[in-house]
Structure formats: structure tokens, C-alpha cells
Scaffold this motif. Sequence first.
Motif, short mmCIF file in Angstrom:
data_model
loop_
_atom_site.label_atom_id
_atom_site.label_comp_id
_atom_site.label_asym_id
_atom_site.label_seq_id
_atom_site.Cartn_x
_atom_site.Cartn_y
_atom_site.Cartn_z
N ALA A 67 0.83 -1.20 0.00
CA ALA A 67 0.00 0.00 0.00
C ALA A 67 0.87 1.25 0.00
CB ALA A 67 -0.92 0.00 1.22
N LEU A 68 1.92 1.21 0.77
CA LEU A 68 2.83 2.36 0.79
C LEU A 68 3.42 2.59 -0.59
CD1 LEU A 68 4.37 4.57 2.19
CD2 LEU A 68 6.08 2.91 2.86
N VAL B 282 0.90 4.31 -2.62
CA VAL B 282 0.80 5.72 -2.24
C VAL B 282 1.93 6.52 -2.84
CG1 VAL B 282 0.99 7.30 -0.29
CG2 VAL B 282 -0.49 5.30 -0.12
N LEU B 283 3.13 5.99 -2.70
CA LEU B 283 4.28 6.74 -3.21
C LEU B 283 4.24 6.86 -4.73
CD1 LEU B 283 7.20 5.43 -0.96
CD2 LEU B 283 6.01 7.61 -0.87
N LEU C 95 1.84 9.50 -5.68
CA LEU C 95 2.43 10.82 -5.48
C LEU C 95 3.41 11.14 -6.60
CD1 LEU C 95 1.95 12.91 -3.41
CD2 LEU C 95 3.77 11.97 -2.02
N LEU C 96 4.19 10.13 -6.95
CA LEU C 96 5.14 10.32 -8.04
C LEU C 96 4.42 10.72 -9.32
CD1 LEU C 96 8.05 9.96 -9.16
CD2 LEU C 96 7.41 7.64 -9.76
N PHE D 213 -4.13 11.08 -7.93
CA PHE D 213 -4.52 11.24 -6.53
C PHE D 213 -5.46 10.11 -6.11
CE2 PHE D 213 -7.28 13.12 -3.23
CZ PHE D 213 -6.30 13.29 -2.29
N LEU E 249 -3.64 7.11 -5.37
CA LEU E 249 -3.02 7.27 -4.05
C LEU E 249 -4.02 6.90 -2.96
CD1 LEU E 249 -0.97 10.46 -3.18
CD2 LEU E 249 -2.46 9.42 -1.51
N GLU E 250 -5.24 7.39 -3.11
CA GLU E 250 -6.28 7.07 -2.12
C GLU E 250 -6.54 5.58 -2.08
OE1 GLU E 250 -8.35 10.97 -0.97
OE2 GLU E 250 -7.71 9.15 -0.01
N ILE F 26 -4.19 3.96 0.15
CA ILE F 26 -4.53 4.15 1.56
C ILE F 26 -5.68 3.23 1.96
CG2 ILE F 26 -5.48 5.81 3.19
CD1 ILE F 26 -3.82 7.92 1.73
#
Lengths: 665, 477, 316, 221
Positions: D134-135, D138-139, D142-143, D158, D161-162, D165
Motif C-alpha cells: 500500500a505504501l 501511495v508513493l 504521489l510520483l 490522486f 493514491l487514495e 490508503i
Amino acid sequence: MSLLLLVILLLLAGVPAGAARAHAPDGRPLVYGLSAGACAIGGLAALAAIGAPPATLSLPLGLPWIGAHLRLDPLAAFFLVVVNLGGAGASLYALGHARHETMPQRVLPFHPLFLAALNLVVIADDAFTFLFAWELMSLASWALVVAHHREQENLRAGYVYLLMASLSGMVLLLAFGLLAGPAGSYAFAAMRAAPPAAGVAGTVLVLALIGAGSKAGLVPLHAWLPLAHPAAPSHVSALMSGVMTKVAVYAFLRISLDLLGTPSWWSAVLVLALGGATAVLGVLYALMQHDLKRLLAYHTVENIGIIFIGIGLAMAFRADGFAAAAALALTAALFHVFNHSVFKALLFFGAGAVLTATGTRDMERLGGLIHGMPRTGFTFLIACAAISALPPLNGFVSEWLTFQAILLRPDLPQWGLKVMIPTDGALLALAAALAAACFVKAFGISFLGRPRSEAAGAAAETDRFSRAAMSGFAALCLLAGVLPGALVDVLAPAVQSLLGARMPAQLGLPWLSLVPVAAARSSYNGLLIFLFLAAATSLSILAIHRFASRAVRRAPAWDCGFPDARPATQYTADSFAQPIRRVFGALIFNAHETLSLPPPGDTAPARLTKHLADPIWDALYAPVQTVVAWAAETLNVLQFLTIRRYLAAVFIALVALLLALALWQ
Amino acid sequence: MIALAGILGAPLIGAALLAAIPGYRLSARCNVLASLVAFAAALLLLHHRPQAGRFMLVDDLNVVFIVLSTFVGFTTSLFSASYIGHELATLRLTPAYLRFYHAMYQLMMFGMNLALVSNNIGLMWVAVELATLSTVMMVGIYRTHEALEAAWKYFILGSVGIALALFGTILVYLAARPVVGGGLDGMAWTVLLMHAAGFDPALLDVAFVFLLLGYGTKVGLAPMHAWLPDAHAEGPTPISAVLSGLLLNVALYALLRFKMLLAACPGGIAPGPLMIALGLASLLFASLMLYRRRDIKRLFAYSSIEHMGIIVFAFGMAGPLGNFAGLLQMVMHSLTKSAIFFSVGHVAQVKGTQRIAEMGGLTESHPLLGWGLVAGVAAIAGMPPFGVFTSEFLVISSTFARAPLLAVLLVLGLLLALGALLLRLSSVAFGPVRGGTGPTGASFVPMFAHLALVLVAGIYLPAPLVAWFQHIAALLG
Amino acid sequence: MTAALLVQGADMALVVLAAPLLTGWVRRVKARLQRRRGPPLLQPYRDLRRLLGKEAVIADGASWLFRTAPYLVFAFTWVAAALVPTFATGLYFSWTGDLIAITALLGAARFLLALAGMDIGTSFGGIGASREVMIASLAEPAMLMIVVTLALIAGSTQLSTVAAFMASPAGGPGVSLILALAAFLIVALAENARIPVDNPATHLELTMVHEAMVLEYSGRHLAMIELAASLKLLLSLSAIACIFFPFGLLTAAGGAGGYAVGLGSYAVKLAAAGALLGVFETATAKMRVFRVPGLLGVALMLGLLGTLLLYAGRGL
Amino acid sequence: MSGGLSLSVANTLAGLMVLASFLMIYQDRLSALINVLAAHAFVLALAVAWQAHVQDAPELYVTAAITLGFKAMALPMALRRIIVRLGLHREIEAVTGVGLTVLAGIGLVALSLDVMLPVTAHADPLTREDVTLALSVVLLGLLMMVTRRNAVSQVAAFLSLENGIDLAAAAAQGMPMVVEISVAFSLLVAFLVIGIFLFRIRERFDSVDVRALDAFRGERR
């Protein structure tokens, strides 16, 4: 103690009164009358307290777990006398002078606030109260500096001033932080009880030197002073130059000699070097000015240098264990503190009177004022002579005492001191001689000669309140010069409280002499010199008028046979300073002149242009300005990034922190 | 319980009502009334605190925030009444948007109050998100290019921040689960704090990184600050005041809670150095950024970043003095900065511009407004007799004894900031009069009430308040 | 006590009375060296009497300062001169001021004179005053360095004590003392407006300093200023004599014989010093104004060097 | 059922999400990007459902359903509509080359493994793998946000990314229901706002290119 608290409260009451009644006809007498009265009470109370044991008071204000500690010990009492004397004088002067104030609403509320803060700094006995009052003092005086806010120059002066004042407050805060330790024992009593180790003490001393020194106007941190002092209304200039700088001296004394205990000899070298440099540079800067008030402000820098020479000597002697010599040096410094506060205030009063009478501070537009303003001229002359260290006035006594301290023990064991102390002697003499030169210029150009402008020709004498204040201070100049022993004895408890030693009692000596150590070594008797001078002068006048001619004929000036009706041919302030500028200025200010002559046949006027650089501004302040401007400009790009780039910043921060965490684990 | 109901219910009901009320006078009054009720309820909390439940918690720490928040919310609603009146008169806002504005105002208050009283890290996160969304709406309310861009920027950066914070929250829960067990208990502050010593420190570290960056975005720490200046500058001024005065605090409050958790867990990284680094970076960065500002609201927005830097720095230094100073600084900053925005709002209205170059001589053209601004700037710059001086005194002096270099940097930043603020103040408040000279129609009560409070705090802090703050400082470790 | 007061009074009278004679003597020596007959020795007295008898012509713009300054200048110089031991040390009021006070009194006289020069508002007054203060600003620090050296040697700045110490066996010559003497001589030349710093006998506009300041004075005012100038010369020579050549100086209470010896030796020393001054002035050329700082800088360096060598000599 | 199977299925699903993220990075056409986003959400729904099954937490099925309904269907549909309405059929302009971005993405995955695996050593292996991946998601999201210029693709990034999470939240065993609801709720609101803003932006600028927005920075030099 409670009386002083009452004084402060009275002064604070003047703040709303001043704000509310600024435009009312009774506003000015109300506020300045109140201030003068309060200061008079405060001064008398402080005078009574000089010899008394320390009194303390604790109020539940400020930091609650410490409270606001107040303490009135002999040192504080002495400085309170200086503060309140100056305050009372300035308020009295302002009673009349402020009639011409165009912006009373910007002056009246802050004048008593400034005085209250000055009083509070001196009696504060914990770091918080001290700095609170210290910054309040800066803020109030800043408001006064920018009172005439429409002039861009004043705003700039106020800007530089408040910035430097904040620097000084912050640096002092660091010093106190170090003294208080991580536990935060901010009360001075606690600091006194646990003096820091040698290394820490050195740091504290340097910080105190920067913090208090920048407020006092020690070179190279003086740059704000000649900007700010002249910008304020004249009675405030007098307070700032005469009193506020002394409060800074007080701060330095309090930290260096009281809270830190015995100083190390190298710190004395530092103080002596800075003091000497300040004295000479201050007066040289002054010589280059033709703005009367700015000239006076630079002289404040010079006199602060002299005071710091005295303090440096006291520190050096104390470090080497010569208590009596240290007492002499400190007495000299404190004596000069008193003197300077009196004659500098007087000079600014005079400059203020000139400013209102002629509307200008530019000496090149003055001249001949002694005819229109004889009383102002006379008191100004007294002050000029006093600040030039001429006997029988007070300025001479304190410089003489400083010299005596130098001569008493120029040969301390450390080589640094051994060279520094006589050098400071020479610098002090140089400063004194240059000061005399500068005040010949100041008085000669402004008050003597022929008027250089219509306004100067039409100048009329100032009002009676101003004259009363000026006469009183001029009398003090003479009195302190003629009866120095009395003042030395008054100072003795303050010296004793700091150093544990004092100068021998003076008042019992025959003919009221001043004998620092022993009569065989050196002595000075201002009273006799004054009497001799008076006798010699009156005798010669009497004798000549009685036995020789009294005839007088008025005629045009001779001037080697070239009498010229135009005042423009007189020496100007610039031309008067030219020889000195040539001797000293070429080295220090990179002073040079360029002459542009029109070609033959051309009727255009020839032009002589003077170039002066300010080495300290160029070397110290301008780079800071440049660096800040550069950094601000460079960083400013960050205001105009795209959202994506801002996101990238967040992203990079996140990745960097995670990386750091990964590596750390 | 009544108090809690008041704090949460008044804004919620207010929001619903205000969405329906059309008239300006009535809605402005309702807005003030709802804020007042919330404030009164918050005061009740001082008197009597409800027991901590699974969702709600009122303890020493958050009472400070709640009272401050509702108070500033109340005074801002007063200011807003006179400010918005002018905006309607100049047709910058239409009545439809007015309803929207008031409803959003109360919704934001609700969000913030909920975030402050929640005992559940998940609920708190939701509340912060709610408050953010409602402020986004209000930032964009003028519908100008700039306002839309500011709102969009705020929204995107805020969302990313809030996402990171959520991830951090999940990680905290993960760390807690083995000790506390699953379910609601795993997210309750009270429970978490009690068992923090048994958490896996390494996991908590990672969580804190996410929380620091996530909530730090809301706090306005560099380099996550970018939304803040524009959001302050382009939205209506009452919103700037609450953003600076309240929203930043709420995010800070969240951060503090997690910091306490970390502090209670032995073996984890010390949160101090991270907070100190971010705080100092924000301070130095913001103070340099102040120099090139041309828009007065953006100027003070950067000043907020600077102060948040100081506050985070102080909490990072921790210790009884550091925490106390941070807390005091936070309260003083809220009061002062909102007072400044009250003043600036009216200034921008009378001068008809926010450009610094186009205003001048304010103390002459509008003495009350001008001197209020001068006093506010003096206060925010840390001058006595105002309260910020006290807190900065404590921060600097306590830091210097422990870490001299940091204190020197701190002082450098403060001086740089002072230099910039003073420069702008000189040209706005003094000098020849520039810009409009019309009457203000302003209500000075909120501004001077705030300044008076800050003034009193600078001179006299009541002993109970201090004892209370000291208690909190001890709690914060 | 009465006797002591009498001696003190005699000393004060003596300096005033002898001063014009010394001036006359120096002029005479210079004249002879230039193969002129020169004025009689008593010519200065005659000049004074003539000036006193004339009416004073005062420029239109002059203030009260212009009129009182000559008397004050005279008084300051006189008081200073009275503090220098002439034929005896330890006179009744000798402790009234020390060498620093004497320098300062002379400084006060100069201050007033410079102001008086500026009072009329002519360019000559300005030029004189401005150059005078420039020269003084360099001469005074040099003087102070001499004082430091003396204080280190003799442990006092009181001229009486210094002279007594120098006359005692402990006060032998040393390198520091010689340097101090050299510095003192330069300072004295500058203070008294002598060649090579200034020319007391010229009214050539570009070279004059002192004379430019007093250009507007006439009659009794000029007489006072001339007398003060003579007094100052006497004072300087007396000081050099009593510090560096204290022979014959009455240092303890002595009877009439002692006074006679003291007076005699004083007269001899003055005569010798005056003659040497005359020789020196004849042999030297006047300097350009802006070379004067260099000369005074040398004096300052000599003084400082004297102090430092003293440290070395003491083995510290 | 055996722990091994549940673990490997969960692992596979989470891995698929990372893969989908990479695919999103790789896509340079907007419509394709949205398709991948839908797939991304679909995998997430499966993963959440699997977690519900494994953890025996029925409330997670609700979350899975919401995810499926909203994120895998409604949202992509809405985004497609926006694209059509705005006429955005041109290519996405990525800031850096795809290759470089993919490389950076691999680095990020490595970083998240390096950070998360050691710190979750004591956690349930099921949770451990999912949270770690999951991390990564997320990263990577963001990238993607920082490498895309187009507002719609940023929003898509985005949303991915959600998703990451959400995956973490679902994997955190026993995390109360409150959170899922709030997540869904806030995402809904978030989308609405985005939609509103996109439309406003369309009205004002005729484009959703963030660069166009940047021309209207408040304080122009």
C-alpha cells in the motif's frame, strides 16, 4: 522603591493622557508637566537611595513563576538619577519647545512611555523584566523617531533603529539565556549566586558587548544612532543621546561587572580596543557632518567610547586584582556617564532651539545666531566647552580621571593590556582634541560669523521653559566641574557595590581638591582653577579699563584689506573640516576631492566635489543588505512555482524522511 | 454534555439555518449568535468537563484549543459582519454566495471543534478534512482567476497532506493493535496514550513521518506551505483570520497529540529534531520570503508560516519551558494574527487594494485602523508589552542554554522577519497618504479586544492560567 | 603660610612680567643671526603699552565673544603658566592642576581663540581656526604620550613632583626620557606656533595659522593676545626646563639663598632655551601646512616608543 | 482455510495494485489512464473483499462494494465524461520520460519495502505485505502527481493514491467501520469538489492544463 514605582505609574498615566489630549491646548503642559514632576520625584528618590542598602520588590507580573523583580541598589540609583535628571530636563524643555510640534499626537503619548521604560530598565532585577523594559524603551523611542513620518529619511532612520534595537535585545536575550541556564532561573539574584564558568562567561561578555554596545552606539554597531537620534523631536534626541545610551552602559555594567563576577583580562582588552576605536571614529565621523544634530549624535558615539575605555580599564584592573585602580577607572566612567548626559542633553536642547528658530539643521545655512539667540548661544557654548573637556567644566574632570586611571597602572602583567592601555590614552587624547576641533566648528559655524541664510539672520531667542532647562543644565556643567569631589563621593557607593572598593572620600580634603590616589601623585582643583580664572579675567579687564583705553570703534572687517559683504565667502563647515579630513579622512573615509574646472573661456562655475565613504557601513552593513536581498530574491522564485512543483517538494520531503528513517534503522 | 452539545451543535444547526436564511443582516446576526453560543459552551467546559467517552474527549490540552478556537471564531464572526456588509455593498459577493459563505463558516467551525474534541484519531482526521473542505470552498468564493487558483492549489495540496495523514493514522492503529486489540479502543487517544509504552517504536516512527508531513501541510510548514499564502490572500479576510488563527492550530493540535504518543513510547525516534528542523526551515524560509511581498495579506500569511515555524520549533525543543513557550506563542499568535487580519481586511477595503505599494500613511488617514495595525505588527514581531514577547523570550533563552547554534538561527530568522515586516509597515502605516481615504465603517471591537488580550498577557499572566499551561507542558513531555 | 602665599604670588607675577622679555630675547637672537640689529630687548613691553593705549577697532559683526575672548585667553594661559614650576617646586597652589590640566587649560585658550577667529565671519579667521585645531588635534595626543612616559618614570603627573623626582638621584637620564624630550620639543614648537609649524612673524596669508586667527584684533585686545602668546612660550620653556633640566630648582623649603639660586638658574635656562630656539628657527624653514601632521605624528610615535621602551627597560 | 493461501491471494492482489500503478505511470493517453484507474480500483475492491473474507469482518464487504461501485465504475465514468466534455483527447504531457519515471517508481517500491518490512516485523504477515505494498501504491501515486501536467491525470493519480490508503486501511485488521465510512464519504466529497472545480476551470480557462492555471498566480512578478 515604592516611590519609584509611583513615578513609573505616573509616567504611564501620561500615555493615555497624551493620546487623549494631544490636540487639546492643555495636552502639552499636562503631559510634560506630569513627566517633569514625576522625573523630579524619581531623581530625588534615587539620589537619596544611592547610599542606602539595596531595596527589592517583587510584583506578580511578567513571568508568573518568577514574577517581576525590582531592585534599587546604589548602581541602579545612580543611573536612575541620570535618567530622571535627563527626563526632568527634557520635559521642562519640551514644555516650551513642543509648542512648535506639528504632530503632537505622535509625540505626547510616547514621551512618558519612553521615560517609564527607561526607569524600569534600571530597576529591573530579572531578565524578563529587564528585556521587557529594554524593548519597550526601543519601541517607544522608535515611535518618537518616526513621529514626523512624512519624511522618508525619518522612516529609514526608524527602520534601521528598530532593527538594530531588536538585534541588541535578542543578543542580550541570548546572554541572559546562557546566564539563566536550561532551568530558566531568570532572576538576577539567582544568576549572581551562580556565576558561570570561564568559557561561558566569555561568551556572555561578548554577547553583552554586542547587545548593550549596539544600543549604546559602540563602533561598529553604531550605524543606527546618527540616523535615529537626529530624526526624533529635539527633546527626545536629548533623551536618546543623553539618557538611553547611558542605560545601555548600565546594562553592560550590570552584566559584565555584577552578574559575571570577575572578568578575564582578554575581555578587558576587547572592551578597551572597542572603546578606543569608538571614541576616535565617532569624533572623526562627527567632523565630517554638517547636519548639526547628526554631528551631536556622532559625538555621542565618541563619548560612549570614552565611557567604555573607563569600563575597560576597570575590568582590566579588576582582572589583575588592583581594586583601588579599578575603582578609580569605574568612577571616571560613571562620572563621564553623568557628564555626558548633562551636556549632550544641553547640546540637543540648543540644537532644537536652533531648529525651531531657523527651520534647518544644516549648519551651512546657519551662522551669526549668537546675535539673535544670545542665551541659547551662551549655554550652547558652555556645553561645547564641557564636551571638549576644557577646564573648569565637568567634561574635563571625567576625562582627567580616566587619564589618571590609565597613568596609575599602565603596566599590567599581560602584554595585551600593557600595549592597549597607553594606546587608549593616546586615542583618548586624540578624541578629546578632535572633539574640541569639532565643537569649534559646530559653534563657530552655527552661532558665529555672518548668517548664511535669511532664516538664520532672522532667528529669535527661544522660549523661557527651554531657556530655563538649558540654563539649569549649563549650571550643572559648571557645578560638576568645580566641585567634582562631591560627585565622586556620591558615586562611591555605586562603585563600591560593583567592585568592593571605592575612591577615597574627597569632600574632606582641603580646598575641595580632587585627589584620586595621593596628592603627590596627582590632584586637580576645579574650584581654585575657576576662581583663578575668574580673578585673572576680571583683574585684567578691570586693570585695562581703568588704566588703559576703553575706547571702541566699530568698523568694517579688515580681512587683510579685502572686506567682503557676502557671507558666502566665509568658511563653511565643510571647509573648516578640510584639513582634518585630509589628515585622517584619506585613510579612514577614503576622502578625496575632485575639482572640475571649465575650459578657458567658458563661464561655467568650477566645481569642487567632496567624496566620502563610510567604511563601516560598506564593510558590515552593506554586505548584510546585499546578502539578504539576494537570498530573498533567489527564494522568491518559490512563490511562483506550479502546483506540480509544490507537490514535488512535498514528495521529496516525504521520500527524504523515509530514506533517512530507513538508513537510521 | 451540554457544553459539548453546544460546541458541536451550535455550528451545525447554525450551518443548516444559515444555508436557508437569505437576508444579510439577519444571517450575519445568526452567524454571530451561533459563534457566541459555541464560545459560551466552551467556557462552560472550563467549569465542568464531561467524562472522556469513546468518541469525545475533553482534557487540559484541548480545552485551551477549544476556548481559543471558539473565541476567535466568535470575534471573527463579529468582524465578518462588518466586512461582508462592505463586500455586499461593493458587489463583490452576491446574496446567494452570502448564504453559502455563512453556512460554510459554521461548517468549518463545526469541523474544527469536532477535530478538537474527538477522542478518536479517525474521527479527528475526518473533522480536519471537513474543516479543510469548507475553507477551500470559501477561499474560492470570489470566483476570480486568482481565487480559483488559490482554492485549487489549497485543495490539491491539502488533499495530499490529508491523505498522508490518514496513512499515518492507519499505521498508528497498526502499531496499537497488538497491544490494545482491535476495535474502537485502538483509535481512542486515551487508550492509546495509556499503552503507548508497549507499541512498536519503529512502526510509530514511520507513522510519525507521515503524520508530520500530512498535518504539517495543514500547519503550513515549509516545504508543504505553498497553499497557505495564496489561500490567505485570495479568500475573504475573515477566512484568512480563521485560517491563520484557528485552522493551523487544529492541525498543530493533531500533531501534538501524536508527538505525545511518540514521547510516551521508549525506543522510538525523538520527534524533537524533526520538528525543530521543519520549524527552523519554515521560520527562515518565511522570513526571507517576507521581503519580496507586494500583497499585504500574503505578507501576513507568510508571517503565519514563520510563527508556525517558531511554535513547532518550541514544541520540538520540548522541556517544560519549550512546551510552555510553544503553547503561549500559539495562543498569542492566534489572537494577534487574527487582529492583524481584521485590520488588514478593513484597510484593503478602504484603500480598495491589497497591494502594499498602493497604500500609505494609514496612521494619518485612518488613525485607529493604522495604529491598530502598528500595534498588531509590533506584537507579532515580538515587541513588548505584547504577549508574543513573553513566549519568544522563553523560546530563545531556553534554547540558547541547550543548543546555542539553534538559538542563533532562531534569532536570525526572527530578525529577518522583523526587518521585512517593519519595512512594509513603515510604508503602509507611515509616510505620505496613498490610496483611498474614505470612512471605514469598520467595527474595531474585535481587533482591539484581541490586542487588549495580547497586551494584558504580555504584562500579566494569571497564575491559574500559568499553572494550567505548565501542567500541559509537563504532559507534552 | 603667608610667606608661601607670597612666593606663589611672586611666581605668578614673575611669569607675566618675564614673558615679553623672553619674546624680545628670542627675536633679538634671531635678528642677530640674520645679521640684523633687531629691536631692543624691551621692545615687546613698548608694543604692549602702545597697543593698550590705542582704541580698539572692532568689526561690525563682532559679538560679545569677540570682545571677551582676549581676556579669557589671557586668563587661561596665565593660570596654566602659574602651575608650571619656575624657580621652585611645591609652591602653595602647585597641586591645583597637573600637566594634563595645564595642557587642557592651554587647549581652552586655543578653543576660545579659534572661536574668536570665526566670530567676524571672514575667510582668514576660518582658515586660521581650522588649521589651528588640526594641529592641536595631533599635538595633544603626543603630549599625552609624554605624560604617560613621565608618569611611569616619576610616578606622578604633578609637575612639582616630577621635577623634584628628576632632580633627585633617582631621576637620571634614560632613553625614554630623551625620546620624551624630543617629542616635547616638537609639541612645544607646534603649540607656540613657531617655525617650522607656523611663523609668528609673518602675515603671508598662505603660511599663517595663529596670525590669521587674530587678524581682526587691535588695540588692547591684541595686547592681551600677544601677552598670552608670550606667556605660552615662557610656559613651554619652563616646563621643558623643570622636567628635563631640573638643575638648581629649589625642591625643598630653602631660605632666600635657595630662592636666589633657583631664580638665577631659571633665568639662565630660559636664556639658553630662548637662544637655542632662535638658532633653530633661523636654521629651519617653514613647512607646508599639510606636512605638519607628519611632524606631529613623529612626536606621537616618539612618545609611544618612549613608553614601550620603558617597559622593556624594566624587564617586564 | 490455510494461512498460506490467504496470504498469497492477498499478496497477489496487492501486487496487482502496484502493477496497476506502474501501468498508470506508463500510460500516456488520458482515456487509457482512466481505464487503468478503473482496473486499479477494481483490484482494490477485490483485495478489500478478500481481506473481509480472511479477517471475517463483514463490514469490509461494504467497503469493497463502495469501492467497486464508486471507484471502479462511477468515478471512471465521470472522468471519462469530463474528458469528453472538455474535449481532452490529446496525449498526456508527462514532465519526464516514462522510462525515467518507471525507474524512479521501482526505487520507490524498494524504499517502501525497506522502510515497512522491518518495522512491521511483529505484525500479522497478512497485514505486513498489504501495508507495505500500500505504501508503494501511495508513493507511486504521489510520483505520478508530480510528473503529470494535466489536471485530470493529476486527479487520477490522486485517486490511485487514495486507493493505496484504502488498501492499507483494509489490511489493518479490526480497524473500526467508522474509518471506512469516513474514507468513502470524504472521497465522495473530494470528488464532488474536484468535479466542481474542473467545471469552473473549464468555464474560466477552456482547459484543464495546470500550466494555464499557473498563469494566474496571485502575485505576478
